[in-house]
Design a protein around this motif. Structure first.
Motif: not given
Length: 187
Positions: A39-40, A56-61, A145-155
């Motif tokens: 999703e991210h 409008e950029a809300r991922g797939v769901l 957007v960038e922060l949560h993409l980063f968080y999910n990557a580093v987890v």
């Protein structure tokens, strides 16, 4: 007596989730984590590759269900699920894999805290620093957007390392394991 047996049959009871059901638990957990991660990634592609405006950029769901992206409850719920999953499945890891799993867990503790801060702002309609929308601590420096993409990557990255090491333990780690996750040793 029968009540005790029935209660003990649930996979989380008596450590079954970290023994005979550990592989299944990890696979289900990994599937959900990858779906969230996708999703991210989809949202980042929508913003940076397709040039969609951020609202409008809300991922797939989020495209068919826009309220999902706007719901701090949904984001917090996932952060909590991730934290609980990392805690519950932790006991099944040994050695190097446990170290990497702990790194992922430590990062997720912070990620969860950031989502808790966002949720509390949404619940009390009082945003930090007079911002127009709920804002996390690191979001003061990095866009959401960038922060949560980063968080999910580093987890995700240390979690994957942990899973690989867990599936391919050394001799000492294999002897300490109580689950069937390890790839069989070639004869």
């Amino acid at each position: 007596m029968a009540t005790h047996a029935a209660a003990g049959s649930f996979p989380v009871q008596n450590g079954a989730l970290n023994t005979r059901y550990h592989k299944l638990g990890l696979n289900i957990f990994l599937f959900i984590v990858i779906a969230h991660w996708a999703e991210h990634v989809a949202q980042a592609i929508q913003v940076y590759a397709l040039g969609w405006p951020l609202p409008e950029a809300r991922g797939v769901l989020g495209v068919p269900f826009p309220w999902l992206v706007k719901s701090e409850w949904m984001h917090y719920g996932y952060a909590l699920f991730m934290l609980v999953g990392l805690i519950i499945l932790r006991k099944g890891f040994t050695g190097r894999a446990r170290t990497w799993w702990n790194i992922s867990l430590g990062i997720q503790v912070w990620h969860h805290l950031e989502h808790l801060i966002l949720l509390l702002q949404a619940l009390f309609a009082a945003n930090l620093f007079g911002r127009a929308a709920p804002t996390s601590i690191l979001q003061l420096i990095v866009p959401r957007v960038e922060l949560h993409l980063f968080y999910n990557a580093v987890v995700f990255a240390p979690m994957v390392v942990a899973m690989i090491l867990h599936r391919r333990p050394n001799r000492v780690e294999r002897a300490q394991m109580n689950c069937t996750c390890a790839v069989p040793v070639p004869v």
